[in-house]
Design an enzyme around this catalytic site. Structure first.
Site, PDB file in Angstrom:
ATOM      1  CG  ASP A  50      -5.355   0.610   4.156  1.00 26.93           C
ATOM      2  OD1 ASP A  50      -5.205  -0.609   4.638  1.00 26.93           O
ATOM      3  OD2 ASP A  50      -4.271   1.159   4.079  1.00 26.93           O
ATOM      4  CG  HIS A 104      -3.477  10.761   3.172  1.00 22.72           C
ATOM      5  ND1 HIS A 104      -4.355  10.612   3.959  1.00 22.72           N
ATOM      6  CD2 HIS A 104      -2.793   9.714   3.458  1.00 22.72           C
ATOM      7  CE1 HIS A 104      -4.124   9.751   4.998  1.00 22.72           C
ATOM      8  NE2 HIS A 104      -3.090   9.023   4.331  1.00 22.72           N
ATOM      9  CB  THR A 118      -5.700   8.260   1.843  1.00 20.43           C
ATOM     10  OG1 THR A 118      -5.590   7.025   3.033  1.00 20.43           O
ATOM     11  CG2 THR A 118      -7.023   9.158   2.130  1.00 20.43           C
ATOM     12  CD  GLU A 132      -5.458   3.132   0.252  1.00 19.45           C
ATOM     13  OE1 GLU A 132      -4.795   2.163  -0.522  1.00 19.45           O
ATOM     14  OE2 GLU A 132      -5.217   3.336   1.428  1.00 19.45           O
ATOM     15  CD  GLN A 171      -1.901   4.545  10.607  1.00 15.47           C
ATOM     16  OE1 GLN A 171      -3.091   4.603  10.641  1.00 15.47           O
ATOM     17  NE2 GLN A 171      -0.962   5.085   9.550  1.00 15.47           N
ATOM     18  NE  ARG A 201      -6.679   6.814  10.150  1.00 13.53           N
ATOM     19  CZ  ARG A 201      -5.979   6.542   8.768  1.00 13.53           C
ATOM     20  NH1 ARG A 201      -4.794   6.155   8.839  1.00 13.53           N
ATOM     21  NH2 ARG A 201      -6.780   6.846   7.739  1.00 13.53           N
ATOM     22  CB  THR A 258      -7.552  -4.688   2.755  1.00 12.73           C
ATOM     23  OG1 THR A 258      -6.471  -4.520   3.665  1.00 12.73           O
ATOM     24  CG2 THR A 258      -7.482  -3.534   1.703  1.00 12.73           C
ATOM     25  NE  ARG A 292       6.077  14.855  10.470  1.00 11.31           N
ATOM     26  CZ  ARG A 292       5.540  13.762  10.072  1.00 11.31           C
ATOM     27  NH1 ARG A 292       5.245  12.755  10.777  1.00 11.31           N
ATOM     28  NH2 ARG A 292       4.981  13.893   8.645  1.00 11.31           N
ATOM     29  CE  LYS A 339      -2.722   2.329   7.435  1.00  9.75           C
ATOM     30  NZ  LYS A 339      -3.567   3.238   7.075  1.00  9.75           N
ATOM     31  CD  GLU A 348      -6.391  13.241   4.605  1.00  9.31           C
ATOM     32  OE1 GLU A 348      -6.093  14.246   3.620  1.00  9.31           O
ATOM     33  OE2 GLU A 348      -6.426  12.235   3.937  1.00  9.31           O
ATOM     34  CG  ASP A 386      -2.113   1.048   1.129  1.00  8.86           C
ATOM     35  OD1 ASP A 386      -2.576   1.286   0.149  1.00  8.86           O
ATOM     36  OD2 ASP A 386      -2.630   1.413   2.030  1.00  8.86           O
ATOM     37  CD  GLU A 425      -5.498   4.939   5.006  1.00  8.28           C
ATOM     38  OE1 GLU A 425      -4.978   4.059   4.218  1.00  8.28           O
ATOM     39  OE2 GLU A 425      -5.055   5.759   5.958  1.00  8.28           O
TER      40      GLU A 425
HETATM   41 MN    MN Z   1      -3.623   2.954   2.853  1.00 11.05          MN
END
Ligand code: MN
Length: 433
Positions: free
Chosen positions: A241, A142, A368, A209, A248, A245, A265, A151, A261, A382, A135, A207
């Site tokens: 996907d 994204h 994504t 995709e 993750q 979070r 899927t 950050r 993840k 997001e 992936d 996600e």
């Molecule tokens: Mn993904």
């Protein structure tokens, strides 16, 4: 290459394929694998309107010739790998002859009609035996949006504009459209907590995709040059996907996503071939004036000129309460695939650049798909700024991350002046309690 199979005047004697807005007009002809009540083994099928053409049954009637017949006979297994491994000239020959047999005015209609199965009777399967699934992370929007949450001063990591970043994911947990999603459990470290805890994720996300299925693979030690990458792509499907979070963010230090993840899927059942997408190829997204020069293995004039795909995605969400009220899925986003920073070809060239071999049926996720504008973001992290800003739903509910009974459905279509619109069918999944 545009050819007779893309002609906008082409119509099928399968009437439902000519309906306005149909995902599967004769210009599409996507491949899938289905269980049908009439057969003990799953069949390779091609969607045409609300029907599915049994390719092997057609081959047994002797109406296909040459490479098209060879391609059809490669559909004898219960997955698309045999067909995929033959390579682009075979795929193209089969498409051309299927198009001719399904077009208005074709001979042998009565025989071909006996090979049609109503899609409503079919149970679709994951279309290929996926040996490996990787992936990518090809949307700069994204990457920037999700990076900013971690950050704020330095959202985009320095490698992003130099190489298409990816991680290796899990093929065993790839499921088809409609499969329920069990909420995974895992280790997380809630904000402010001194110690991590183990339990159900509180931040279940999707996600949105695009999935790329590999056709003919490459030998170990022999990279696929960017100039030849298109010849190794069988086609595209939609891919969810699913992501936890909170798991993750805790587990991905310093390596990539793992249990956040790999629990599941989802892919859509119909693979739209690269040839069907030919009218919708567009230039690769503008990298911006400050972009660093691409290294030669990721740089090709034709890929810059035609590497993008004008593919409009749509994300729908329906809660249990909305279902009870009879409310349809609420469209929460419309990402555009043409906004991806890295192209399909660059993903293939990069993944094989070290000599790693890809095999027929391998699946590559785009990462994504998020665009630069509001309303074009491809995941809840997001859209809600990691749970800070809830989405208002027509039922009066608000939504941050996914809860029990929530159903997510991706759809997509390609549309361009002078050509017939084609669609992908749904990629849906409902969260289990
Ligand atoms: Mn993904």
């Amino acid at each position: 290459m545009i050819n007779a199979t893309h002609h906008p005047e082409l119509r099928s004697w399968v009437d439902s394929a000519n309906a306005h807005g149909c995902d599967f007009p004769i210009q599409n002809l996507p491949f899938g694998v289905a269980h049908s009540p009439a057969h003990t083994q799953a069949r390779v099928v091609v969607a045409i309107g609300d029907q599915a053409l049994d390719v092997l049954a057609l081959a047994q009637h002797g109406l296909l010739q040459g490479m098209a017949q060879e391609a059809a006979l490669a559909c004898s297994g219960q997955q698309l790998n045999g067909l995929m491994s033959l390579g682009a000239p075979h795929h193209s020959a089969l498409r051309a002859q299927l198009s001719a047999l399904l077009a208005v005015g074709a001979s042998h209609q009565a025989v071909v009609a006996t090979c049609l199965l109503p899609q409503r009777d079919l149970r679709m399967r994951v279309p290929a035996q996926v040996g490996d699934f990787s992936d990518f992370f090809t949307s700069i929007h994204h990457a920037t949006n999700s990076g900013r949450l971690a950050r704020p001063d330095n959202p985009l990591l320095p490698n992003f504009k130099h190489l298409p970043v990816a991680y290796h994911s899990r093929s065993s947990s790839i499921v088809v459209d409609g499969t329920p999603c069990p909420r995974p459990q895992g280790q997380t470290k809630p904000a402010g907590a001194a110690q991590p805890v183990f339990g159900p994720t509180r931040c279940l996300d999707f996600e949105c995709e695009v999935g790329l299925f590999i056709g003919q693979g490459n030998a170990l030690g022999t990279p696929i040059p960017l100039q030849q990458a298109q010849d190794h792509i069988f086609g595209l499907a939609l891919l969810n996907d699913w992501s936890a979070r909170d798991m993750q963010s805790w587990e991905s230090q310093p390596l990539g996503p793992f249990l956040a993840k790999s629990f599941m899927t989802t892919v859509s059942p119909w693979v739209v071939t690269l040839e069907a997408l030919a009218p919708f190829r567009v230039p690769a997204a503008d990298r911006g004036a400050d972009a660093p020069a691409l290294l030669p293995y990721l740089n090709d004039t034709a890929d810059r000129a035609q590497g993008g795909v004008q593919l409009h995605l749509q994300i729908g969400l329906q809660t249990p309460h909305m279902r009870e009220q009879g409310l349809a899925h609420h469209v929460i986003s419309r990402p555009k695939f043409e906004d991806q920073y890295w192209t399909l070809g660059q993903m293939v060239a990069h993944q094989t650049s070290n000599g790693c071999n890809l095999q027929a049926g391998d699946l590559i996720g785009s990462g994504t798909v998020s665009g630069p504008r509001p309303g074009e973001l491809g995941c809840l992290k997001e859209i809600t700024q990691d749970g800070l800003h809830a989405i208002a739903l027509p039922s009066g509910e608000s939504k941050t991350y996914l809860e029990a009974g929530d159903e997510v459905v991706f759809t997509a279509h390609c549309q361009r002046e002078g050509f017939v619109r084609i669609g992908f069918g749904p990629c849906a999944g409902r969260v289990l309690a």
